[in-house]
Design a protein around this motif. Structure first.
Motif, PDB file in Angstrom:
ATOM      1  N   ALA A  39       0.708  -1.192  -0.027  1.00 59.04           N
ATOM      2  CA  ALA A  39      -0.128   0.037   0.144  1.00 59.04           C
ATOM      3  C   ALA A  39       0.652   1.355  -0.028  1.00 59.04           C
ATOM      4  O   ALA A  39       0.630   2.229  -0.712  1.00 59.04           O
ATOM      5  CB  ALA A  39      -0.912  -0.050   1.312  1.00 59.04           C
ATOM      6  N   ARG A  40       1.969   1.284   0.649  1.00 62.83           N
ATOM      7  CA  ARG A  40       2.921   2.413   0.789  1.00 62.83           C
ATOM      8  C   ARG A  40       4.198   2.001   0.689  1.00 62.83           C
ATOM      9  O   ARG A  40       4.934   1.448   1.283  1.00 62.83           O
ATOM     10  CB  ARG A  40       2.784   2.941   2.207  1.00 62.83           C
ATOM     11  CG  ARG A  40       1.465   3.333   2.543  1.00 62.83           C
ATOM     12  CD  ARG A  40       1.417   4.409   3.921  1.00 62.83           C
ATOM     13  NE  ARG A  40       2.108   5.243   4.150  1.00 62.83           N
ATOM     14  CZ  ARG A  40       2.451   6.009   5.329  1.00 62.83           C
ATOM     15  NH1 ARG A  40       1.506   5.693   6.283  1.00 62.83           N
ATOM     16  NH2 ARG A  40       3.251   7.017   5.235  1.00 62.83           N
ATOM     17  N   PRO A  41       4.677   1.823  -0.705  1.00 61.48           N
ATOM     18  CA  PRO A  41       6.165   1.281  -1.155  1.00 61.48           C
ATOM     19  C   PRO A  41       7.250   1.842  -0.372  1.00 61.48           C
ATOM     20  O   PRO A  41       8.129   1.267  -0.287  1.00 61.48           O
ATOM     21  CB  PRO A  41       6.102   1.705  -2.642  1.00 61.48           C
ATOM     22  CG  PRO A  41       4.608   1.943  -3.120  1.00 61.48           C
ATOM     23  CD  PRO A  41       3.802   2.507  -1.757  1.00 61.48           C
ATOM     24  N   GLU A  42       7.046   2.951   0.205  1.00 61.42           N
ATOM     25  CA  GLU A  42       8.099   3.543   1.040  1.00 61.42           C
ATOM     26  C   GLU A  42       8.302   2.950   2.196  1.00 61.42           C
ATOM     27  O   GLU A  42       9.602   3.089   2.922  1.00 61.42           O
ATOM     28  CB  GLU A  42       7.943   5.082   1.207  1.00 61.42           C
ATOM     29  CG  GLU A  42       6.885   5.325   2.181  1.00 61.42           C
ATOM     30  CD  GLU A  42       5.575   5.728   1.741  1.00 61.42           C
ATOM     31  OE1 GLU A  42       4.683   6.226   2.464  1.00 61.42           O
ATOM     32  OE2 GLU A  42       5.266   4.768   0.624  1.00 61.42           O
ATOM     33  N   LEU A  43       7.474   2.156   2.785  1.00 65.40           N
ATOM     34  CA  LEU A  43       7.579   1.635   3.989  1.00 65.40           C
ATOM     35  C   LEU A  43       8.241   0.150   3.781  1.00 65.40           C
ATOM     36  O   LEU A  43       7.996  -0.285   2.599  1.00 65.40           O
ATOM     37  CB  LEU A  43       6.099   1.384   4.794  1.00 65.40           C
ATOM     38  CG  LEU A  43       5.656   2.728   5.187  1.00 65.40           C
ATOM     39  CD1 LEU A  43       4.129   2.206   5.607  1.00 65.40           C
ATOM     40  CD2 LEU A  43       6.637   3.451   6.006  1.00 65.40           C
ATOM     41  N   PRO A  44       8.802  -0.675   4.981  1.00 67.77           N
ATOM     42  CA  PRO A  44       9.033  -1.880   4.896  1.00 67.77           C
ATOM     43  C   PRO A  44       7.801  -2.843   4.506  1.00 67.77           C
ATOM     44  O   PRO A  44       6.817  -2.404   5.104  1.00 67.77           O
ATOM     45  CB  PRO A  44      10.003  -2.129   6.048  1.00 67.77           C
ATOM     46  CG  PRO A  44       9.453  -0.969   6.894  1.00 67.77           C
ATOM     47  CD  PRO A  44       9.206  -0.007   6.315  1.00 67.77           C
ATOM     48  N   SER A  45       7.909  -3.855   4.042  1.00 74.13           N
ATOM     49  CA  SER A  45       6.846  -4.769   3.741  1.00 74.13           C
ATOM     50  C   SER A  45       7.174  -6.175   4.551  1.00 74.13           C
ATOM     51  O   SER A  45       8.208  -6.694   4.411  1.00 74.13           O
ATOM     52  CB  SER A  45       6.891  -4.893   2.495  1.00 74.13           C
ATOM     53  OG  SER A  45       6.132  -3.804   1.717  1.00 74.13           O
TER      54      SER A  45
END
Length: 548
Positions: A39-45
């Motif tokens: 959902a938020r590519p800038e965050l770790p997943s």
């Protein structure tokens, strides 16, 4: 180095399977399932790969709601803070460690993996299927060794080399590490299969759980034992309760849980992540131990000093409740009661916050906390009571820490067995509130019941109001027993609506329940508004404007 080289060699041995081209007819999962992206590519997943016990069908319960079939990859999202980490469920029902790769799902999922991510894999339920048939052709060779078998795939009409279960897992591990991410192996979730005694649960057959553990150990990968932990959890709950974790319309179902059963498995995964120390603490909205209990220890109320009035000669405003009233700064959380004193002239009135985190109307009473507070109450004091956040816990569920109260305000009682084997007759939410009111009035104090502050995700226009039942029960008990009532839930809700989501999001220290310092001040302001509206304004003489 040798282990890494071996894993890479296993990986290089798999390209034939990857090269196959499947069609909609031969790969229905690929054609019908749209998988999510971060959902938020800038965050770790955190990416999940696996079968239907992780993500079932279209991840919608087949349109049956909570009683449909769900994988644990759906409810686990509620236990992780979406503002800090993406939860990306890329599992596909019906696939094995082999066909998740050969159908192209792995290649598409791998495109989302970046340095610093985590990838949880759980395969095994479908890996025991036939290696070669014209139905699924999804089985793998048994074991973890280097064995392989060349086949002409009856489903695809293409040649394929099939490897062992362990080889496929090693292939995923090597690729995940090469991308700078952390692989995690989960054993297959436990099946609902009981021994003849109806007490013990049959552990997974076919050794897939053991093979998953073996690969994790050999490769130095974190391992989450959903097979053994799940069996222990089912045994603790008992056969009758476990039936409620599976769809009621298919009593013969032993693998696919309903939403509640999926949540139980999700809690075990969270427990495994915590035990392996894989994620930062800030990523969790809830913490669980393998037995399903909250991983955060509930402080023994007997060891927490009861706060005394600063000046016993003065009247006191005494607060009792849970962590939304007093959190003590744990993980950046503060309750509104910790910021209430600033609104009062403390040279004329004591503000005494005796709320304690993790408590319900029941446990604040049964643990002896109330008895200690009651000793200090005197004529002219005012008692504020706010419970409800923890009262909805399931009675009889070990994970609930004996906090649940019976819904409603009546005389109904339910017997609960404590961890030490002792029995307790659990009363209704209203019974405990009425007891507090009666005890306090007997000492000459006045009582105000407050409904709970709303969750971060339950205040926006168009949503059902939060804590509707607890607010109604609190108001009924207050009126019936000579106390006053403040609907704090709606006071805060209306104030949240007035300032908007962006500011409200900044008021919380976790995903949805506990406020930070700014949120505590905001909610304390709403409490004061409610106190000013009470008939007779019993605290008007002690109020002052708080410092800017």
């Amino acid at each position: 180095m040798l282990r890494t080289l071996t894993a890479l060699l296993s990986l290089l041995a798999l390209p034939l399977a990857q090269a196959q081209t499947f069609t909609a007819a031969t790969d229905p999962a690929r054609a019908q399932v749209t998988l999510p992206a971060p959902a938020r590519p800038e965050l770790p997943s955190i990416l999940l790969i696996g079968d239907s016990t992780v993500r079932n069908g279209h991840d919608d319960g087949q349109g049956k709601g909570a009683e449909g079939q769900w994988g644990w990859g759906n409810p686990i999202a509620a236990y992780l803070d979406a503002s800090r980490v993406n939860l990306v469920n890329r599992a596909v029902g019906g696939l094995s460690s082999r066909t998740y790769r050969s159908s192209g799902h792995w290649e598409r999922s791998k495109a989302f993996i970046k340095k610093g991510d985590w990838v949880l894999m759980q395969f095994g339920h479908n890996d025991a299927s036939p290696v070669n048939d014209n139905s699924r052709a999804r089985g793998v060779l048994r074991g973890t060794g280097p064995e392989k078998e060349d086949i002409n795939n009856l489903l695809t009409g293409q040649p394929e080399t099939v490897y062992t279960y362990g080889a496929y897992l090693r292939g995923y591990i090597a690729e995940i590490r090469a991308l700078g991410a952390t692989p995690v192996i989960c054993s297959p979730v436990i099946r609902k299969r009981w021994e003849a005694d109806g007490v013990k649960v049959q552990r997974a057959g076919g050794n897939f759980a053991a093979w998953a553990a073996e690969v994790a150990r050999q490769e130095g990968v974190a391992f989450i034992d959903l097979n053994e932990w799940g069996a222990l959890r089912y045994e603790a709950l008992g056969k009758e309760t476990v039936e409620k974790l599976f769809p009621a319309d298919t009593p013969q179902e032993t693998v696919h849980t309903n939403w509640l059963g999926a949540a139980v498995n999700a809690q075990l995964v969270i427990a495994g992540l915590i035990q392996n120390k894989l994620l930062p603490d800030a990523f969790y909205t809830h913490r669980f131990a393998p037995d399903g209990s909250d991983d955060r220890p509930v402080v023994d109320a007997r060891k927490v000093k009861v706060e005394a009035p600063r000046d016993p000669r003065l009247p006191s405003l005494v607060l009792i409740g849970d962590s939304t009233v007093r959190s003590g700064g744990q993980n950046g959380a503060y309750g509104w009661g910790e910021r209430l004193a600033a609104f009062f002239d403390t040279q004329r009135i004591n503000v005494v916050n005796n709320a304690i985190g993790g408590r319900s109307s029941r446990t604040f009473f049964t643990e002896g906390r109330w008895a200690s507070v009651l000793e200090q109450l005197k004529a002219g004091d005012i008692l504020l009571i706010q419970f409800g956040h923890n009262d909805g816990a399931r009675i009889g569920d070990p994970a609930a820490k004996n906090r649940g109260s019976v819904p409603g305000i009546g005389p109904e009682a339910v017997e609960d067995t404590k961890p030490d084997g002792s029995k307790e007759m659990v009363q209704s939410f209203g019974w405990y509130l009425a007891r507090y009111i009666s005890d306090a009035k007997a000492r000459g104090a006045n009582v105000v019941i407050l409904s709970p502050i709303p969750h971060k995700d339950r205040w926006q226009a168009g949503q059902p109001r939060d804590f509707e039942n607890y607010a109604a029960w609190g108001e009924q008990v207050a009126r019936a027993n000579g106390a006053q009532f403040i609907d704090l839930t709606m006071l805060v809700t209306e104030a949240y609506r007035g300032i908007g989501a962006e500011r409200v999001d900044g008021f919380f220290s976790d995903a949805r329940t506990h406020t930070n310092d700014a949120g505590a001040v905001f909610n304390a302001t709403r409490v004061v508004e409610g106190l000013k509206r009470l008939p007779g304004q019993p605290l008007k003489a002690y109020l002052r404007e708080p410092p800017p």
